[in-house]
Design a protein around this motif. Structure first.
Motif, PDB file in Angstrom:
ATOM      1  N   ALA A  21      65.117 -40.469  78.248  1.00  0.00           N
ATOM      2  CA  ALA A  21      63.968 -40.860  79.061  1.00  0.00           C
ATOM      3  C   ALA A  21      63.226 -41.971  78.340  1.00  0.00           C
ATOM      4  CB  ALA A  21      63.042 -39.670  79.288  1.00  0.00           C
ATOM      5  N   VAL A  22      62.472 -42.746  79.114  1.00  0.00           N
ATOM      6  CA  VAL A  22      61.633 -43.800  78.556  1.00  0.00           C
ATOM      7  C   VAL A  22      60.248 -43.651  79.179  1.00  0.00           C
ATOM      8  CG1 VAL A  22      61.243 -46.286  78.349  1.00  0.00           C
ATOM      9  CG2 VAL A  22      63.577 -45.377  78.250  1.00  0.00           C
ATOM     10  N   ARG A  23      59.236 -43.658  78.301  1.00  0.00           N
ATOM     11  CA  ARG A  23      57.854 -43.627  78.783  1.00  0.00           C
ATOM     12  C   ARG A  23      57.173 -44.930  78.372  1.00  0.00           C
ATOM     13  NH1 ARG A  23      52.840 -39.306  78.031  1.00  0.00           N
ATOM     14  NH2 ARG A  23      51.303 -40.751  78.880  1.00  0.00           N
ATOM     15  N   ILE A  24      56.590 -45.601  79.345  1.00  0.00           N
ATOM     16  CA  ILE A  24      55.762 -46.774  79.095  1.00  0.00           C
ATOM     17  C   ILE A  24      54.449 -46.524  79.821  1.00  0.00           C
ATOM     18  CG2 ILE A  24      55.461 -49.254  79.431  1.00  0.00           C
ATOM     19  CD1 ILE A  24      58.472 -49.561  79.212  1.00  0.00           C
ATOM     20  N   GLY A  25      53.382 -46.432  79.035  1.00  0.00           N
ATOM     21  CA  GLY A  25      52.083 -46.098  79.629  1.00  0.00           C
ATOM     22  C   GLY A  25      52.143 -44.727  80.262  1.00  0.00           C
ATOM     23  N   ASN A  26      51.779 -44.667  81.533  1.00  0.00           N
ATOM     24  CA  ASN A  26      51.785 -43.368  82.215  1.00  0.00           C
ATOM     25  C   ASN A  26      53.031 -43.158  83.079  1.00  0.00           C
ATOM     26  OD1 ASN A  26      51.121 -45.241  84.213  1.00  0.00           O
ATOM     27  ND2 ASN A  26      49.685 -43.869  85.240  1.00  0.00           N
ATOM     28  N   GLN A  27      54.025 -44.052  82.957  1.00  0.00           N
ATOM     29  CA  GLN A  27      55.256 -43.932  83.748  1.00  0.00           C
ATOM     30  C   GLN A  27      56.414 -43.459  82.889  1.00  0.00           C
ATOM     31  OE1 GLN A  27      56.063 -47.047  86.518  1.00  0.00           O
ATOM     32  NE2 GLN A  27      58.231 -46.534  86.669  1.00  0.00           N
TER      33      GLN A  27
END
Length: 128
Positions: A21-27
């Motif tokens: 998984a990849v999280r950038i900010g709140n996504q």
């Protein structure tokens, strides 16, 4: 925004060059997930079981990323036999009946292992 890659530790991640998984900010974007535990395909021949197993794996990944199943805004389900859509749909409803994310169910000719009946991707956005 800070990028956080989340790994499952599977050898495939380095071999293919992807993150669980990849999280950038709140996504959060969760990679295609199958009903494999280690090297074992779980729920052989049972689309409903495989779908439940996958959503349980996805839920754990969401927690690790700081989110929950309630943050899911999109699901994509790739099935090898669309005539059994109700089995996957029933499992999807058990997790998302009240959340109602946007979704797709697409028939594909095959997945990476012949015993796999479904692969699922998820997008989540954490409410701030």
């Amino acid at each position: 925004m800070k990028r956080v890659n989340i790994s499952s530790g599977a050898v495939w991640e380095d071999l293919v060059g992807y993150s669980r998984a990849v999280r950038i900010g709140n996504q959060i974007e969760i990679s295609g997930t199958t009903s494999v535990d280690g090297e074992t395909v779980m729920g052989k021949g049972d689309l409903y079981f495989q779908t439940i197993f996958i959503f349980q794996k996805i839920e754990k990944t969401l927690t690790e990323a700081g989110a929950s199943i309630k943050d899911v805004v999109r699901t994509r389900m790739y099935v090898t036999d669309i005539s059994k859509w109700e089995e996957a749909g029933r499992a999807h409803s058990e997790f998302f009946k009240n959340i109602k994310p946007a979704t797709s169910m697409i028939e594909v000719s095959r997945l990476i292992k012949p015993e796999l009946l479904i692969e699922i991707e998820v997008t989540a956005i954490i409410q701030e």
